[in-house]
Design an enzyme around this catalytic site. Structure first.
Site, PDB file in Angstrom:
ATOM      1  N   CYS A 162       0.951  -1.245   0.020  1.00 21.26           N
ATOM      2  CA  CYS A 162      -0.173   0.198  -0.067  1.00 21.26           C
ATOM      3  C   CYS A 162       0.839   1.174   0.113  1.00 21.26           C
ATOM      4  CB  CYS A 162      -1.063   0.027   1.116  1.00 21.26           C
ATOM      5  SG  CYS A 162      -0.247   0.363   2.813  1.00 21.26           S
ATOM      6  N   HIS A 199      -2.157  12.268  15.178  1.00 23.17           N
ATOM      7  CA  HIS A 199      -3.096  11.629  13.996  1.00 23.17           C
ATOM      8  C   HIS A 199      -1.754  10.408  13.440  1.00 23.17           C
ATOM      9  CE1 HIS A 199      -5.158  10.237  10.283  1.00 23.17           C
ATOM     10  NE2 HIS A 199      -4.063  10.529   9.538  1.00 23.17           N
ATOM     11  N   HIS A 226      -4.721   5.224   9.439  1.00 19.40           N
ATOM     12  CA  HIS A 226      -6.041   4.649   9.590  1.00 19.40           C
ATOM     13  C   HIS A 226      -5.856   3.019   9.552  1.00 19.40           C
ATOM     14  CE1 HIS A 226      -7.041   8.482   7.625  1.00 19.40           C
ATOM     15  NE2 HIS A 226      -8.147   8.215   8.056  1.00 19.40           N
ATOM     16  N   ASP A 246      -8.685  -5.411   6.003  1.00 17.80           N
ATOM     17  CA  ASP A 246      -8.162  -6.287   4.832  1.00 17.80           C
ATOM     18  C   ASP A 246      -6.548  -6.713   5.062  1.00 17.80           C
ATOM     19  OD1 ASP A 246      -6.587  -4.132   4.573  1.00 17.80           O
ATOM     20  OD2 ASP A 246      -7.216  -3.306   2.481  1.00 17.80           O
ATOM     21  N   ARG A 295      -5.243  -4.110   9.020  1.00 17.45           N
ATOM     22  CA  ARG A 295      -4.084  -3.370   8.400  1.00 17.45           C
ATOM     23  C   ARG A 295      -3.934  -1.822   9.081  1.00 17.45           C
ATOM     24  NH1 ARG A 295      -3.805  -0.231   3.506  1.00 17.45           N
ATOM     25  NH2 ARG A 295      -5.808  -1.023   3.079  1.00 17.45           N
ATOM     26  N   CYS A 309      -2.468   1.092   8.669  1.00 18.38           N
ATOM     27  CA  CYS A 309      -1.728   1.775   7.655  1.00 18.38           C
ATOM     28  C   CYS A 309      -1.387   3.289   8.406  1.00 18.38           C
ATOM     29  CB  CYS A 309      -2.712   1.945   6.605  1.00 18.38           C
ATOM     30  SG  CYS A 309      -1.816   3.051   5.299  1.00 18.38           S
TER      31      CYS A 309
END
Ligand code: FE
Length: 133
Positions: A63, A99, A102, A106, A114, A116
């Protein structure tokens, strides 16, 4: 929680860190320093230093961002994020609210998750095998 005003954060953080940690930005994919980083150790919040992920939970992902199958217990908070016309789950540091990225359902491992995460939101510390001074 480590509460600081946004003005204080702006002074402490680099402008890139501020954009992502405090303004919920996203680094461009495949640009982060931890995307293809697989040393043993822990990843902390680059804002406040709280340990969030271990290298054991990191997996190779296509990703473009560092991906983990689970956080360290109670280290992150997950929030519904309805921005950009999507329904996503945002991941923030439980200590400073910074932050991180996310989490998606999957993941390829048994957790199915995951996480990410932006490299800029993380700070890696190598595992030290020797406790000698
Ligand atoms: Fe933090």
């Amino acid at each position: 929680m480590n509460k600081k005003s946004e003005k204080e954060w702006e002074k402490i953080l680099s402008s890139k860190q501020f954009q992502i940690l405090r303004k919920k930005g996203t680094e461009r994919p495949f640009t982060g320093k931890y995307n293809n980083h697989f040393e043993k150790g822990n990843y902390s919040c680059s804002g406040c230093g709280k340990e969030l992920f271990t290298s054991d939970s990191k997996f190779k992902s296509s990703c473009g961002w560092p991906s983990f199958d689970s956080p360290i217990k109670d280290s992150v908070i997950e929030l519904i994020d309805l921005s950009h016309g999507m329904i996503r789950t945002e991941v923030i540091c439980s200590n400073c609210g910074g932050h991180q990225g996310h989490v998606f359902n999957d993941g390829p491992t048994i957790t199915g998750k995951r996480y990410c995460i932006n490299s800029i939101s993380l700070s890696f510390k190598k595992e030290s095998f020797s406790k000698k001074k």
